[in-house]
Design a protein around this motif. Structure first.
Motif, PDB file in Angstrom:
ATOM      1  N   SER A 186       0.834  -1.205   0.000  1.00 13.02           N
ATOM      2  CA  SER A 186       0.000   0.000   0.000  1.00 13.02           C
ATOM      3  C   SER A 186       0.864   1.248   0.000  1.00 13.02           C
ATOM      4  CB  SER A 186      -0.897   0.007   1.253  1.00 13.02           C
ATOM      5  OG  SER A 186      -1.755  -1.104   1.271  1.00 13.02           O
ATOM      6  N   GLY A 187       0.290   2.372  -0.466  1.00  9.04           N
ATOM      7  CA  GLY A 187       1.007   3.650  -0.436  1.00  9.04           C
ATOM      8  C   GLY A 187       2.309   3.556  -1.210  1.00  9.04           C
ATOM      9  N   PRO A 188       3.438   3.958  -0.604  1.00 10.83           N
ATOM     10  CA  PRO A 188       4.714   3.904  -1.330  1.00 10.83           C
ATOM     11  C   PRO A 188       5.138   2.489  -1.678  1.00 10.83           C
ATOM     12  CG  PRO A 188       5.063   4.397   1.000  1.00 10.83           C
ATOM     13  CD  PRO A 188       3.587   4.500   0.754  1.00 10.83           C
ATOM     14  N   PHE A 189       4.577   1.501  -0.975  1.00  6.31           N
ATOM     15  CA  PHE A 189       4.964   0.118  -1.241  1.00  6.31           C
ATOM     16  C   PHE A 189       4.318  -0.451  -2.500  1.00  6.31           C
ATOM     17  CE2 PHE A 189       5.236  -0.011   3.608  1.00  6.31           C
ATOM     18  CZ  PHE A 189       6.549   0.450   3.597  1.00  6.31           C
ATOM     19  N   GLN A 190       3.316   0.240  -3.064  1.00  4.81           N
ATOM     20  CA  GLN A 190       2.772  -0.249  -4.337  1.00  4.81           C
ATOM     21  C   GLN A 190       3.784  -0.021  -5.454  1.00  4.81           C
ATOM     22  OE1 GLN A 190      -1.228   0.964  -5.273  1.00  4.81           O
ATOM     23  NE2 GLN A 190      -1.297  -0.249  -7.125  1.00  4.81           N
ATOM     24  N   GLY A 191       4.452   1.139  -5.453  1.00  7.43           N
ATOM     25  CA  GLY A 191       5.532   1.353  -6.411  1.00  7.43           C
ATOM     26  C   GLY A 191       6.652   0.363  -6.202  1.00  7.43           C
ATOM     27  N   LEU A 192       6.937   0.034  -4.933  1.00  4.80           N
ATOM     28  CA  LEU A 192       7.988  -0.940  -4.616  1.00  4.80           C
ATOM     29  C   LEU A 192       7.596  -2.335  -5.090  1.00  4.80           C
ATOM     30  CD1 LEU A 192      10.689  -0.409  -3.083  1.00  4.80           C
ATOM     31  CD2 LEU A 192       9.695  -1.733  -1.214  1.00  4.80           C
TER      32      LEU A 192
END
Length: 385
Positions: free
Chosen positions: A234-240
């Motif tokens: 979620s959040g920045p971890f979706q790009g990750l």
């Protein structure tokens, strides 16, 4: 004394054409510390350069790159948008070049932050050129690993380069230390002076602990040769999660099918991707509200009993789930921003060993040349009036 990277001797890695990838993954904690010191020295100059746009609520910051470099922007945009007055978006160079009028407003002041390992990708240089031609007030912040690349030597009206240590100019096909250091340099550049001083040590140590301490677990998982892998965050971890799928796809030469999403989004169709030969990694948030949604999805997938493994990557260990978790000890109070680096190390190490398990050469997993370290075959068309 025998030199080892990722627990394998240098001579064995060289023979397997895996030395550059292993070395570049393992060097990341040290390179992050060097990147922190480098940006700290330039911080006042960077802030002065970006302030006219970043501090303007009617202006726009675009984080751009292609492939892995684009995913840097996708990780950072939601974080930086909360830190600066300007609107912050992540738009790949591949989108800017093909649809410039859709993404660039001639009348809106723009800071174009361009990421590039080599700085020579045709779309990266074309995006700079298009922004120069279309936007009346544009500044360029280039974050690059190659001092001889095009991004490091822009001949435009207003430009500043953050030149990272040359060791981060990864020799291997897949970007690893270039990704992590360009991402860190940008977060540090946009943060207040000294804001990361107390965070860089724990952040780098956590990444090191994954690379050395979780390596055996990830190697064993990779050697089971699952044919599908899902990354969720979620959040920045979706790009990750998106970068993680790319890393695995690159290093296994497409032999492992990958999928990414957010935990909530995964239920809306993509969950059908899961088979008995699927591993699901979930990057768990340290935000208590977000984490409840992460845990719900993890628990649901485990109840389903369909996936081969559901791996909880987390700084908040749940004792009942410890055996199926990769836990970052000492990061319980970290921001989600700081978890980006140890979390991506999980995906990098897994991808490296998955490549080895399939008998591929991680430094060049696609010897047929269908894809290249610096993209080739791009035709650039002139901008229409």
């Amino acid at each position: 004394m025998t030199t080892e990277f990722l627990g394998i001797t240098e001579s064995e890695l060289a023979a397997a054409k895996a030395l550059a990838t292993a070395r570049e993954i393992e060097q990341q904690p040290r390179m992050l510390v060097r990147t922190h010191a480098l940006v700290a020295q330039l911080h006042a100059q960077i802030q002065e350069f970006i302030a006219p746009v970043a501090g303007n609520a009617n202006a726009r910051v675009i984080l751009t790159g292609a492939g892995t470099s684009a995913y840097i922007g996708q990780c950072l945009a939601p974080l930086l948008d909360r830190q600066v007055a300007a609107r912050v978006d992540a738009v790949p160079t591949t989108d800017i070049v093909s649809n410039p009028h859709l993404y660039l407003d001639p009348a809106t002041p723009l800071l174009l932050v361009s990421f590039g390992r080599s700085g020579n990708s045709p779309e990266s240089l074309a995006a700079v050129d298009v922004a120069e031609k279309l936007v009346a007030d544009v500044r360029h912040l280039a974050v690059t690993c190659n001092p001889r690349g095009g991004l490091a030597n822009l001949g435009v009206r207003q430009a500043l380069t953050i030149q990272l240590p040359e060791e981060t100019h990864d020799e291997s096909f897949a970007m690893t230390s270039s990704f992590s250091c360009m991402m860190y340099a940008t977060l540090a550049a946009f943060s207040a002076g000294g804001a990361l001083d107390a965070r860089i040590g724990p952040l780098a140590n956590a990444m090191s602990a994954v690379i050395s301490g979780k390596r055996k677990l990830l190697k064993g998982l990779a050697e089971q040769k699952h044919d599908r892998v899902v990354y969720l965050g979620s959040g920045p971890f979706q790009g990750l999660a998106r970068e993680s799928t790319l890393k695995l796809g690159e290093l296994t030469n497409g032999a492992v099918v990958t999928c990414f999403d957010s935990p909530l989004g995964f239920r809306h169709g993509p969950k059908t991707f899961v088979t008995e030969r699927t591993v699901v990694f979930v990057f768990v948030s340290n935000d208590p509200h977000t984490r409840r949604y992460d845990h719900d999805l993890i628990d649901e997938l485990r109840r389903d009993g369909r996936a081969a493994h559901v791996v909880e990557v987390t700084a908040q260990v749940r004792p009942a789930h410890a055996a199926t978790s990769i836990v970052l000890e000492g990061m319980e109070q970290a921001t989600d921003a700081d978890l980006l680096w140890p979390y991506i190390a999980v995906a990098q190490v897994y991808a490296f060993f998955a490549s080895r398990a399939l008998g591929l050469t991680p430094d060049n997993p696609n010897p047929q040349g269908l894809v290249n370290r610096v993209v080739q075959g791009v035709t650039l068309y002139p901008l229409e009036a």
